[in-house]
Structure formats: structure tokens, C-alpha cells
Write a protein that holds these residues in place. Structure first.
Motif, PDB file in Angstrom:
ATOM      1  N   GLU A  61       0.821  -1.213   0.000  1.00  0.00           N
ATOM      2  CA  GLU A  61       0.000   0.000   0.000  1.00  0.00           C
ATOM      3  C   GLU A  61       0.854   1.262   0.000  1.00  0.00           C
TER       4      GLU A  61
ATOM      5  N   GLU B 123       1.900  -8.439  -7.268  1.00  0.00           N
ATOM      6  CA  GLU B 123       1.830  -8.968  -8.629  1.00  0.00           C
ATOM      7  C   GLU B 123       2.780  -8.261  -9.595  1.00  0.00           C
TER       8      GLU B 123
ATOM      9  N   LYS C  58      -4.170  -5.494 -13.617  1.00  0.00           N
ATOM     10  CA  LYS C  58      -5.210  -4.619 -13.069  1.00  0.00           C
ATOM     11  C   LYS C  58      -4.953  -4.446 -11.579  1.00  0.00           C
ATOM     12  N   LEU C  59      -4.757  -3.212 -11.164  1.00  0.00           N
ATOM     13  CA  LEU C  59      -4.421  -2.947  -9.767  1.00  0.00           C
ATOM     14  C   LEU C  59      -5.642  -3.125  -8.876  1.00  0.00           C
ATOM     15  N   PRO C  60      -5.451  -3.598  -7.646  1.00  0.00           N
ATOM     16  CA  PRO C  60      -6.593  -4.001  -6.811  1.00  0.00           C
ATOM     17  C   PRO C  60      -7.428  -2.853  -6.254  1.00  0.00           C
ATOM     18  N   TYR C  61      -6.826  -1.700  -5.993  1.00  0.00           N
ATOM     19  CA  TYR C  61      -7.571  -0.622  -5.338  1.00  0.00           C
ATOM     20  C   TYR C  61      -8.178   0.353  -6.352  1.00  0.00           C
TER      21      TYR C  61
ATOM     22  N   GLY D  88      -8.239  -0.160  -9.708  1.00  0.00           N
ATOM     23  CA  GLY D  88      -8.777  -0.844 -10.880  1.00  0.00           C
ATOM     24  C   GLY D  88      -8.086  -0.448 -12.173  1.00  0.00           C
TER      25      GLY D  88
END
Length: 959
Positions: free
Chosen positions: A519, A771, A791-794, A796
Motif C-alpha cells: 500500500e 503482482e 489490473k491494480l486491486p484498489y 482498478g
């Protein structure tokens, strides 16, 4: 509501897709609560609904409740204004007007003015709302709208344009706008007029401004011609009318066959349905691999994910009667969202050019040129000496310039006796002369078509503490950023260069630790208060928003960089200049996007406050005059009224030469410009945004950058205000301006960026990189053969690592063994060992053999422990006296040895060569406690402590 017809009307008016969607959505909401809009229009012209939605600034100040029949979130005044604007759009649609009560039937088409894209502008009769008189309008000597001359004499209009160089109200054919323009000004460079008018004025019926004709560099053109003939010596004398030259089988015949297939397809009986026609066109285009294998693969994926989107757009283009630039632009608008999906960072600008143009060229081979971006743009720059394309999707203006260039080459080929058949022959010529495997290039521009980027660096410097790893990363980073040999400087000079690059954002630095996380490194969620939100008007409380970590920040900066702006080798900015934050429409409102785009295109900034008052009069150079004039119309206005305060900042405080940062919400910015002109009044659409100043755009981009890159405080929501110079990062601002963005031509070679990760082995690598660990590999970078994105998790977002981002890590082997490092990281990085360097130290310091001292200490450490725990030379750097060496040994070396050997002072003493405690250490035998030494056989134990001071001969054993 007649939705389809309403949309078509907006398309004809030149409104963007986002504006169309917004207006239709708002109209549907109005219908849900007020009934059918067509019935309301037939009843009272929608005046009843408009009256019910009326809401003034006075209402807002008085706290009047929402008058609408439905709830409205956010700013009531602004949102009701938008709904009334939607009603005005629909009124104009139903009345068949172009925006304010007159249509193209009022245009005087016997006088046609053209810009470089061949967009036509006609003088137009406008109705004076006070007198009701409809007439042409010629700008008076004061250049004020209220002083415009009204006339119905067409000859007077022509005389004003061509003899007096005056501005005349005109209608733009492509978007319905009605500005005051003059011939030879505002890009109007050619004309066609009725022969009788021409005779009366004594001028030709057709003409252009001197210099408007496209001039090609004759020497370069001759070299390109010679190059083509060297490649195909059998081409002449028949030229393109022949059939035996090798060039036909190489690059011509398959294109002519494709043109013939498309011609037959267009004549099919019965005509094919749009989806079938579009699909067949795509099959022909991709079957001959004209767009290239990469684009073909991308098109196949889009056709699978979005059935019939591309096919319908291709069919519409094939059947269109629009001129080629307008037809191409329409297809770009239709397919851009699908092209952009998954490529938000890299932007598929090249595909937006070659796909529509290739279709057009297959359908209209004599009118359109199929664009292959690299060969075309290189040849254009070599022959015309300026860039052809901006970093944006293909525009009608750009394609018009492409066709002007293509037709000019066609004419040259006719003059050579080459007998070209259509513009495909021009395209083939450009392709042949651009090939990189040919003999010497025609010009430097052609020979340097696309300078290759060096392979991305993934490097870890490892070694014991004090071996200069951190300094070495600075030297490595400077060498990467500024080129080979640039780090051959003295320590101070090198660090000055390093700090300058760091301030500009070219070098980033982060130290890993045990609690460092994904993060913090890539992206995470952080609380954002209402006033910081970019999603609309401020509200209370807070929400969680994605926040970019240092890796994503510098990766985005590297992705945005397109090289140095041409001619920007020196600093561009006067740091004494005033600098203003400016809003151009509301970034969160889709319908306001046109405000920003128009301002970027035409080189101005515009203010919405200030009403419809023309503030040009010199008496408004003073605050009191502005306040007095505004209160004439608004007696209740206070000194805080933004219509006064914003006008003062915009008209008076902002100066020619001031810099302007255009915000994108409160946390980002999207353009930087320099003010080049004073205030001017230009009536805007719907009576809003009437106040302008000319600017030279220094940088702008579709990808906004975070505010903190250049300014240390959050942007206010005030439309225009002067920024505090104390919080401006001028180095970073200069770096961004120097890169140019989409505003100016660049070298085309992205500048290198470096991220330094100190103590890279101290964090949980898998946890921090997540990733992205795969994306670090050079061949997985953006634009490389095996490009990967995730595709980033937070947020998108679809994210990739650019090739111009280099990563340098450091690792202290005494802290954690290299053998324990994450295997995935080891495989993706090159490792370079840095060991103690005795040659970096002076031979003798006050009689101490410093080099021998360090060598002996490390030899003993390696014998007693291992080579990874040696002592680096950096500990002794700067020791000029015996006292300096003593301080280093006492406070740095001996405590480090005690840590290495876990307080086993006998080993510390062995390393120091002082096992009896007579030089550096002092030892005293400890007496055994009563009862433990009754037989006298207890082993001897010692208390060790560092001597104060060291013995005079402490260093004798190292000589």
C-alpha cells in the motif's frame, strides 16, 4: 423525447460523446418527473419547466429550497443550471437552430473562408436581441461586441474581410460555433468568393495567404526519390503505370487487389447490412496485414469483446458522404473507447490514425491516404521541418494536413513522370523510403526514426556496511539519467547533479523496512475529506480513495515522458513570475470537458465568473471600479462575491508572463501555460465563460499529474488565485514543462527515470511488490516484445512498468544474507558486489597505516566470522588526524564488532589484535563468587571495556 434525433442534432453541432450522453441522461430524468418533453415543447416551448427550475444566486444565498420535483445532490445552483441548459439544448434541437436562434440558412455562402484543415466558415446574419434586426456583424475599431457594425450589404462584408482586415461574425461549418474571425487571422488562410464580388473588389475569386502553400524541402525530396530508385532501379520509366518492377510485388499489388475487393463489396446487390459490410471490410483490411500484426491482434480482441462496435463504425465510414477528415474523425470518436480499454496509460494514438484512414483509403483511394504513423511522420518532419501528429487521437485537422501533404507528394510524382494512380502509390513511396535496412538515410530526421531505448536496468548493489553502496547508487542514477561519463565528477558536483534530478522527479528514493507494504509502495486506500475530493462539490466527512505509492508515482511520470521538448535544453521558467491555479470547467462534470479542450486547442484560458459584462474598459483596472460595476446589476453583492474577486485576480492580478497551472480537481493538474495577452471579452455559449486571456501552452496531457509533484498545499476550489511561491517546487515544475507533454514537439525519446530502493532486502519482497514482480523484467515492460499489464486491486487501473524506469537497490549483507533473498527478486535483478576498498583511503594518517589497518581488521573478521561482515572503507573516509581515527574506532568500529560477535569480547579483542587488553581495550579479571571457586579450578573470566584514551602504540600492530 426524440432521443435518436436529439443525439444526431448534437453530433451535427459538434458536441462530444460525453456531452451527448450527459444531455440525454438529464433529459430523461426531466421527462420522468415532468412528462414528455415534446409535449411540453409543443405546449409552451418548455418555458413552464424552465420557470419551475429557475434558481438564482440570490436564491442560493437566501437558502431557498430545491424547486425541482426530484431530489438534487450537491450544489443546487449549479445542478439546476445544468438542467435548464439541457432544456435549452432541446429547445434548439426542436426549433432547428444552431444554438442561439439562427441556422446555417442565414450563412452567406457566396463568401467561403477556409482554415488549414479546409473547414469552411461563412459570414452569418445574427439577430440583435434588443432591436430584433438580423444582419451581418463587422467588428468595430474598438473590438467591442456592442460597437459592432450591422449591415446587410454582402459587398461591405467582403470589403471588411479582404480589404480592411476586419473581424466578421462567421459560422463554422463543423461545429456550429459563431466567433468573430478575420481573413489571415485565427488560422483562416484561404478563400473562395462569388466572381461578381471578386470583380467588385478587384481580387481573384480564389486565393490563399502567401506562405500557406505546403513547401517541401527540395534537397530532402530529391534524396528520398534517389533512395527509392536505388531500391527499385527497374521502376522507371513506366513508374506506377508499369507492372514489371519488383516494387509491385513487394508493396503495391496486394493493396490494389484490396481496393478492388472493397469496390466490389460496396457495389453488392442487394447491399449488405451494416454489420456484415463492416465485418467484410475488417476481414479485407486485416487479411493483407496493412495495420500490422500487433494492431490486427488488438482488433481481433476488440471485435470479440465488443461485437459489432468496430463493424458498425467501419460501415458508417464506408457509406459516409462526409469529406475524409470529418469521416475519419467520426470513426475515431466511435471506436476510441473500445481502443482505449486496457491501454489507458500507453494510449493507442497510432491505432486511432491507421484504422480509420486505412478504411477510407480502401473505399476512396484517390481522396484518402492510409496512415502508417512512423514512415509518414518521419517523412513529414524531414520534408516540412515540423512534427505532424500530436499525442492525441487523430483529429480532423491532423488528417486534413496529412491529405495536404499526400496530395503535394502526388503532384511531385506526376512531375517526375511516375504516373501515380491514387494515394496508395504515395503511401507505398513513403513506406519504401522509410525502411531502416536501406542505405544512407535522406536526412538526420529519417536516419533517427525511433532511437532505441536502452534496456531497463534492474540492479542491486550489495556488500558489507560502509562500502559506499548509497553513494554508488547516486553515481549510477546520474549516469543512467544523463548518459555515459556524466558521473565522472567530484563528490560534491555529483551530489549536486543527483539532488537536481531528484528535485525534478527523475530520481526517486525509498528505504525499505520490516513494516513496509504494498500500500505504501504501489497503491493503497487513504482517507480523503470532502473538500479534497475530486468527485464533485465539497461535502462533509471523508471517504477512502486510492493513493499512489512511490513506485506507481515514478512509473506514471516515466510513462508520461516523451522526451525533451524541442528547443528546451535550458531552463524555461523565470522563478520570479507569478503563478496561478486556474480551473477550466469542472473536471468532475463531463459536460464541461469541451471548455478545457477548446481552451487547449485555441490557446486561451477562460473564466466563468464575471457574468456577461465586458470588462475591457481601462477603468476596470481598479478593484473599486469592478466592484461598483457589478453592484449596478447585483446590489446585494458583497466583497466576497466571486464574480468580483475572481475577475480582479483574472483581469488585474494576473499579468502577461504569469504562469497558469490548470487543475484537475483539488489533487491533480493537467496543463501549464504562460499568459501572453491581456483580458478580452468573447461571448461564450449560453452566456457563460465570456472572459478570456491568451496563453502559450507549455505542457498539457490527457493523464493528469498529482498536485504534490509541483505544489506543497492542496488546491482550493476557487476558480483562479495566485499560488504561494514558497510551496512551489520549481525544479519539478521545470522538468514537467521541459517534457512538453502534448503541447509541443519532443525528441521522441523518453528520458530515463530511476528509483533507488535502499536496504531492499529488509522488507518482505513478495508483500511489497505483489503482482508487479513479474512486470519488472525488461522484456515485460511497456512496449517490449512480451509486454504485460495487470489490473491494480484498489484503483482498478490497468498498469504496466515503462522501459525508461530503471531500478537500483542496495543490500547490506551484514544485515541479511543474500542467500536468503526472495528467489523471484534474485532472478529479475543483476547483482554487483561492492567490497571494502583500501585504495580509497590515504596511506598514512598521523603515522597510522590506515590502509593496512582496514585490511587487517577485515582479514581477521573473515577468519572469525565470514566475508559478508567486513568493515567498509567509508567508515574511515574523512579521517585526517589520529584523533579522527580514534573517534571512528571508538564509536563506530568497536561497537559494530561487538554486535557482529554478539558481545563476545574475546573475539572483538582478537580482531583488534589486543587479546591482552593493552591497546584499544582494557580487561580486568573477575573474581568468582563465593562457593563457585572452592577448589580453585573455575575458568578465568574478564571484564572488557574500551580504553580512554587508546594506548600510544595501539596501531603499532597494523604497521
Amino acid at each position: 423525447m426524440q432521443e435518436a434525433e436529439f443525439r444526431k442534432w448534437m453530433v451535427d453541432q459538434g458536441h462530444s460523446l460525453s456531452t451527448q450522453n450527459t444531455q440525454v441522461q438529464d433529459a430523461k430524468r426531466l421527462e420522468a418527473h415532468y412528462g414528455d418533453l415534446d409535449e411540453a415543447y409543443d405546449a409552451d416551448g418548455l418555458e413552464g419547466i424552465k420557470a419551475e427550475l429557475a434558481y438564482s444566486k440570490a436564491d442560493e444565498r437566501a437558502g431557498r429550497e430545491n424547486p425541482a420535483r426530484f431530489p438534487i445532490d450537491g450544489n443546487l445552483y449549479a445542478n439546476l443550471s445544468h438542467y435548464r441548459s439541457t432544456l435549452n439544448y432541446y429547445i434548439q434541437f426542436r426549433s432547428g437552430t444552431a444554438g442561439d436562434g439562427f441556422d446555417s440558412v442565414d450563412a452567406e455562402k457566396r463568401i467561403a473562408l477556409f482554415d488549414d484543415s479546409r473547414t469552411v466558415h461563412w459570414p452569418i446574419r445574427q439577430t440583435n436581441r434588443q432591436s430584433g434586426v438580423k444582419a451581418f456583424r463587422i467588428m468595430g475599431v474598438s473590438n467591442k461586441t456592442e460597437d459592432a457594425i450591422e449591415t446587410d450589404d454582402v459587398l461591405a462584408v467582403a470589403r471588411a474581410l479582404f480589404k480592411e482586415q476586419r473581424l466578421v461574425r462567421v459560422l463554422r461549418s463543423n461545429n456550429g460555433r459563431r466567433p468573430y474571425l478575420g481573413y489571415g487571422k485565427q488560422k483562416l488562410t484561404s478563400y473562395e468568393i462569388d466572381p461578381e464580388i471578386a470583380k467588385a473588389l478587384g481580387i481573384p475569386a480564389k486565393g490563399s495567404i502567401h506562405g500557406n502553400e505546403l513547401i517541401l524541402d527540395a534537397a530532402v525530396l530529391a534524396d528520398l526519390k534517389a533512395r527509392f530508385l536505388r531500391t527499385y532501379p527497374d521502376f522507371e520509366p513506366e513508374g506506377f503505370a508499369g507492372a514489371t518492377s519488383q516494387v509491385f510485388s513487394d508493396v503495391i499489388n496486394y493493396k490494389r487487389e484490396a481496393v478492388a475487393k472493397v469496390a466490389a463489396l460496396m457495389q453488392s446487390e442487394p447491399p449488405l447490412a451494416p454489420e456484415a459490410l463492416g465485418g467484410a471490410l475488417f476481414d479485407i483490411l486485416t487479411g493483407i496485414d496493412l495495420p500490422g500484426w500487433r494492431t490486427n491482434n488488438r482488433l481481433a480482441a476488440i471485435r470479440q469483446q465488443h461485437p459489432n462496435v468496430l463493424e458498425q463504425a467501419a460501415a458508417q465510414l464506408a457509406c459516409s458522404s462526409d469529406d475524409p477528415p470529418a469521416a475519419a474523425k467520426r470513426m475515431v470518436d466511435a471506436i476510441w473507447p473500445a481502443l482505449l480499454e486496457g491501454q489507458e496509460k500507453s494510449k493507442p494514438y497510432s491505432e486511432s490514425r491507421n484504422i480509420p484512414s486505412m478504411f477510407l483509403a480502401l473505399v476512396r483511394p484517390r481522396e484518402a491516404l492510409g496512415i502508417n504513423t512512423d514512415p509518414l511522420s518521419r517523412a513529414y518532419k524531414a520534408l516540412v521541418h515540423k512534427p505532424l501528429f500530436s499525442w492525441s487521437p487523430l483529429s480532423a485537422e491532423e488528417y486534413a494536413e496529412v491529405l495536404r501533404f499526400a496530395h503535394k507528394l502526388y503532384e511531385e510524382m506526376v512531375g517526375w513522370g511516375w504516373q501515380p494512380r491514387d494515394l496508395w502509390d504515395v503511401q507505398s513511396f513513403l513506406w519504401v523510403v522509410s525502411q531502416e535496412d536501406q542505405a544512407a538515410d535522406a536526412t538526420q530526421e529519417i536516419s533517427e526514426m525511433r532511437p532505441s531505448m536502452p534496456t531497463a536496468t534492474n540492479l542491486i548493489l550489495y556488500g558489507p556496511p560502509g562500502t559506499g553502496k548509497t553513494y554508488a547508487t547516486a553515481a549510477e542514477a546520474v549516469e543512467i539519467c544523463n548518459g555515459p561519463g556524466s558521473a565522472q565528477l567530484g563528490r560534491k558536483e555529483l551530489m549536486d547533479v543527483y539532488q537536481s534530478l531528484h528535485r525534478k522527479g527523475r530520481i526517486g528514493f525509498v528505504t525499505f523496512h520490516q513494516s513496509f507494504s504494498y500500500e505504501e509502495f504501489v497503491e493503497g486506500l487513504r482517507p480523503v475529506t470532502g473538500e479534497e475530493s475530486d468527485d464533485g462539490p465539497a461535502s462533509g466527512g471523508f471517504s477512502l480513495k486510492p493513493h499512489d505509492g512511490i513506485f506507481k508515482q515514478i512509473a506514471n511520470l516515466a510513462s508520461e515522458n516523451r522526451g525533451h521538448a524541442v528547443g528546451a535544453e535550458k531552463p524555461l521558467l523565470d522563478r520570479s513570475q507569478k503563478i496561478f491555479k486556474m480551473s477550466l470547467g469542472r473536471s468532475w462534470a463531463a459536460e464541461d470537458d469541451a471548455i478545457f479542450q477548446d481552451a487547449i486547442r485555441d490557446g486561451y484560458i477562460v473564466l466563468g465568473y464575471g457574468g456577461d459584462v465586458d470588462w475591457s474598459d481601462p477603468r476596470f483596472d481598479k478593484w473599486e471600479a469592478i466592484k461598483e460595476r457589478w453592484r449596478e446589476d447585483h446590489p446585494e453583492a458583497t466583497g466576497n462575491d466571486p464574480n468580483m474577486s475572481q475577475m480582479y485576480a483574472f483581469r488585474i492580478n494576473m499579468e502577461v508572463g504569469s504562469l497558469v497551472v490548470v487543475s484537475d480537481g483539488n489533487r491533480k493538474f493537467r496543463a501549464i501555460g504562460e499568459v501572453t495577452g491581456g483580458y478580452r471579452f468573447v461571448p461564450g455559449p449560453n452566456g457563460e465563460y465570456n472572459h478570456r486571456r491568451s496563453v502559450k501552452w507549455l505542457w498539457h496531457s490527457d493523464e493528469s499529474l498529482p498536485r504534490e509533484r509541483i505544489y506543497g498545499k492542496i488546491f482550493s476550489q476557487v476558480s483562479v488565485y495566485q499560488l504561494n511561491n514558497r510551496y512551489i517546487d520549481w525544479d519539478a515544475l521545470e522538468q514537467i514543462v521541459t517534457s512538453g507533454g502534448d503541447a509541443v514537439a519532443t525528441t521522441g525519446v523518453p528520458e530515463p527515470y530511476v528509483l533507488i530502493i535502499d536496504e531492499i532486502n529488509r522488507a518482505n519482497i513478495s508483500k511489497v511488490f505483489g503482482e508487479l514482480i513479474t512486470l519488472l523484467e525488461p522484456d515485460k515492460r511497456i512496449g517490449e516484445e512480451n509486454e504485460l499489464r495487470v489490473k491494480l486491486p484498489y484503483s482498478g487501473e490497468i498498469f504496466g512498468v515503462p522501459s525508461n524506469l530503471h531500478i537500483i537497490g542496495t543490500m547490506n549483507t551484514a544485515d541479511r544474507s543474500i542467500a536468503l533473498l526472495d528467489t523471484a527478486l534474485r532472478r529479475r535483478f543483476t547483482f554487483r558486489e561492492l567490497m571494502p576498498d583500501t585504495e580509497a583511503l590515504p596511506e598514512d594518517v598521523d603515522g597510522i597505516a590506515l590502509r593496512k589497518l582496514l585490511a587487517a581488521l577485515n582479514e581477521r573478521i573473515e577468519y572469525l566470522f565470514d566475508r559478508e561482515h567486513q568493515i567498509g572503507h567509508a567508515y574511515f573516509m574523512g579521517c585526517a588526524t589520529r584523533s579522527d581515527v580514534d573517534e571512528c574506532m571508538r564509536h563506530k568500529v568497536i561497537p559494530l564488532l561487538a554486535e557482529y560477535f554478539y558481545e563476545d569480547w574475546s573475539k572483538v579483542a582478537a580482531v583488534l589484535g589486543d587479546t591482552t587488553g593493552e591497546r584499544f581495550l582494557e580487561r580486568r579479571e573477575l573474581k568468582a563468587p563465593n562457593g563457585l571457586d572452592s577448589d580453585g579450578d573455575a575458568p578465568a573470566r574478564w571484564r572488557w571495556q574500551v580504553r580512554q584514551p587508546f594506548a600510544d602504540d595501539a596501531y603499532k600492530g597494523f604497521a
